[in-house]
Design an enzyme around this catalytic site. Sequence first.
Site, mmCIF file in Angstrom:
data_model
loop_
_atom_site.group_PDB
_atom_site.id
_atom_site.type_symbol
_atom_site.label_atom_id
_atom_site.label_comp_id
_atom_site.label_asym_id
_atom_site.label_seq_id
_atom_site.Cartn_x
_atom_site.Cartn_y
_atom_site.Cartn_z
ATOM 1 N N HIS A 18 31.586 38.948 39.048
ATOM 2 C CA HIS A 18 31.086 39.044 37.676
ATOM 3 C C HIS A 18 30.970 40.498 37.242
ATOM 4 O O HIS A 18 31.310 40.859 36.119
ATOM 5 C CB HIS A 18 29.712 38.374 37.565
ATOM 6 C CG HIS A 18 29.673 37.003 38.145
ATOM 7 N ND1 HIS A 18 28.603 36.506 38.843
ATOM 8 C CD2 HIS A 18 30.600 36.002 38.151
ATOM 9 C CE1 HIS A 18 28.854 35.278 39.246
ATOM 10 N NE2 HIS A 18 30.061 34.955 38.845
ATOM 11 N N ASP A 119 27.865 37.640 30.328
ATOM 12 C CA ASP A 119 28.778 36.761 31.053
ATOM 13 C C ASP A 119 28.220 35.339 30.981
ATOM 14 O O ASP A 119 27.145 35.100 30.421
ATOM 15 C CB ASP A 119 29.021 37.248 32.483
ATOM 16 C CG ASP A 119 27.807 37.140 33.401
ATOM 17 O OD1 ASP A 119 26.895 36.350 33.123
ATOM 18 O OD2 ASP A 119 27.782 37.855 34.423
ATOM 19 N N GLN A 357 41.820 46.910 47.722
ATOM 20 C CA GLN A 357 42.746 45.848 47.317
ATOM 21 C C GLN A 357 43.711 46.267 46.221
ATOM 22 O O GLN A 357 44.897 45.948 46.281
ATOM 23 C CB GLN A 357 41.946 44.612 46.890
ATOM 24 C CG GLN A 357 42.811 43.438 46.437
ATOM 25 C CD GLN A 357 42.053 42.142 46.415
ATOM 26 O OE1 GLN A 357 41.603 41.663 47.452
ATOM 27 N NE2 GLN A 357 41.886 41.558 45.236
ATOM 28 N N HIS A 372 42.154 33.722 48.147
ATOM 29 C CA HIS A 372 41.241 32.635 47.790
ATOM 30 C C HIS A 372 41.375 32.229 46.330
ATOM 31 O O HIS A 372 40.753 31.261 45.897
ATOM 32 C CB HIS A 372 39.808 33.070 48.085
ATOM 33 C CG HIS A 372 39.343 34.217 47.213
ATOM 34 N ND1 HIS A 372 40.046 35.381 47.088
ATOM 35 C CD2 HIS A 372 38.250 34.364 46.432
ATOM 36 C CE1 HIS A 372 39.403 36.197 46.263
ATOM 37 N NE2 HIS A 372 38.315 35.609 45.850
ATOM 38 N N GLU A 380 44.782 40.712 39.622
ATOM 39 C CA GLU A 380 45.224 41.915 40.317
ATOM 40 C C GLU A 380 46.581 41.696 40.983
ATOM 41 O O GLU A 380 47.400 42.611 41.057
ATOM 42 C CB GLU A 380 44.170 42.337 41.336
ATOM 43 C CG GLU A 380 42.892 42.871 40.691
ATOM 44 C CD GLU A 380 41.708 42.934 41.640
ATOM 45 O OE1 GLU A 380 40.602 43.262 41.171
ATOM 46 O OE2 GLU A 380 41.879 42.648 42.835
ATOM 47 N N ALA A 395 33.961 27.659 43.722
ATOM 48 C CA ALA A 395 33.874 27.964 42.290
ATOM 49 C C ALA A 395 35.011 27.274 41.531
ATOM 50 O O ALA A 395 35.216 26.072 41.681
ATOM 51 C CB ALA A 395 33.856 29.473 42.061
ATOM 52 N N GLU A 396 35.757 28.036 40.716
ATOM 53 C CA GLU A 396 36.848 27.437 39.938
ATOM 54 C C GLU A 396 38.201 27.667 40.599
ATOM 55 O O GLU A 396 39.257 27.486 39.977
ATOM 56 C CB GLU A 396 36.841 28.017 38.518
ATOM 57 C CG GLU A 396 37.636 29.272 38.269
ATOM 58 C CD GLU A 396 37.037 30.557 38.832
ATOM 59 O OE1 GLU A 396 37.521 31.629 38.470
ATOM 60 O OE2 GLU A 396 36.085 30.488 39.657
#
Length: 486
Positions: A18, A119, A357, A372, A380, A395-396
């Site tokens: 978030h 958010d 990353q 994941h 990204e 989560a989603e």
Amino acid sequence: MENQQHHMVLLSSPGLGHLIPVIELAKRFVFQHNLKITILALTSTTSHAEKRVLDAAASGGHIDIVEIPTPDISSLIEPDAAVATRLCVMMREGVPGICHALSNMADTATVRPSTLIVDIFGTEALGVAEELKMHKYVFVASHAWFFSLVIHSPTLDKQVEGQYVDQKELLQIPGCTPVRPEDVIDPMLNRNDKQYQEYLAIANGITKGDGVLVNTWECLQQKDLESLRNTNLLGGILNGPVFAVGPIVRESDSKTDQGTEWVTHWLDDQPQESVIYVSFGSGGTMSYEQMTELAWGLELSGQRFIWVLRAPTVDAADAAFFTTGSDGGSKLSKYLPVGFLSRTCNVGVLVSEWAPQIDILRHPSVGGFLSHCGWNSTLESITNGVPMVAWPLYAEQRMNATLLVEELGVAVRPKVLPTKKVVDRYEIASMVREIMVVEEDYCNKEKKKNPIRERVKGIKGSAVEALSKGGSSCTALAQVVARTKE
């Protein structure tokens, strides 16, 4: 920089997933529109990673950071409460602190804040903005299909009997691709759990904003965005327009680097698009058995790899959400098959807990990402033209994986969800090779094109276009700024 005349406040809930997009959105407002920006952040007391990210954001001198004391919610929730429940309760209990911070800015700031953007976990703070006569918007850090499901959930709650996961038919969302019952987001997995009621409250709270910013772009999800804007389909649920302002992603990890520069140096010595990057985000964990199969799968694939390794767990897949997921610094190699390190020493490297990353994914030696499917990581990857092995955990992420594989065609995924069944080494090796290997055309003596890789590079191009001057997302952000100055 010109004298700033407009002050906007962004509110972030705990969790890197978030916090990072909120910070990146703030940067867009600062550097593209010369706004004064303050970020209000409720952060997890156990997350050193969040602290590093906030410090890096503040170090540039362009964004003010105000950390809201994290409320003690231990007496309000069960010890094993789901992450969504904990976040919702934490943000609700944090409203007095948010109110105090906003009121203080209104009284003392050189430029009075005119706009609050929250958010999706911070929608209860919209009432504070209303009282202070501020413009109020909701920032959805995920995609338009996910957002469509969220705001349609109160309707589904009335239409669907029993558990969503037990339904035989697809869950219908007006104007959008239906959702398979097994792909619903975590709060919908059990309608009897407290997080489901909290989730419905979020869905209703979003409608109180003056508009919504979504982390996607027009070319990527035109159908879903059109349905969100169609008042006949939605029945007037939303109180304002929907702005596609993405992709909002980090530019670099350099300011939060933890002495892992050697990783990019190692990549410098590898052939182009020959390395698969393996990481499950800041909150993703897996069982010892699955970790063993993953190690064997990487070895059997024959591909070079960088694997960000975290200690296995017997808990839920999101067990590390509020922590670093550390095993106390012990050597993670003890969880790997005997001889794995020696057999792969020339083709793979292991990184404990955290890796840069962004810098890895943009490196020309990287040709795939086993992920994941958190939306930040997804963006990204595809904005750097890197195809994916989709490994959804919580989560989603199941929706994200379906979107990537079935609609966009930029990823492959296991036949059975990793959260339901251990994915074996042979399937892992096959998936890795599918996105990494480019077959030779011996007749023409040249390499064939990998169709998945070609598609993701096309999407990368559309993202660049959306963010360029005059592009759809650049224009949408300017429209948001114009509305908040009215």
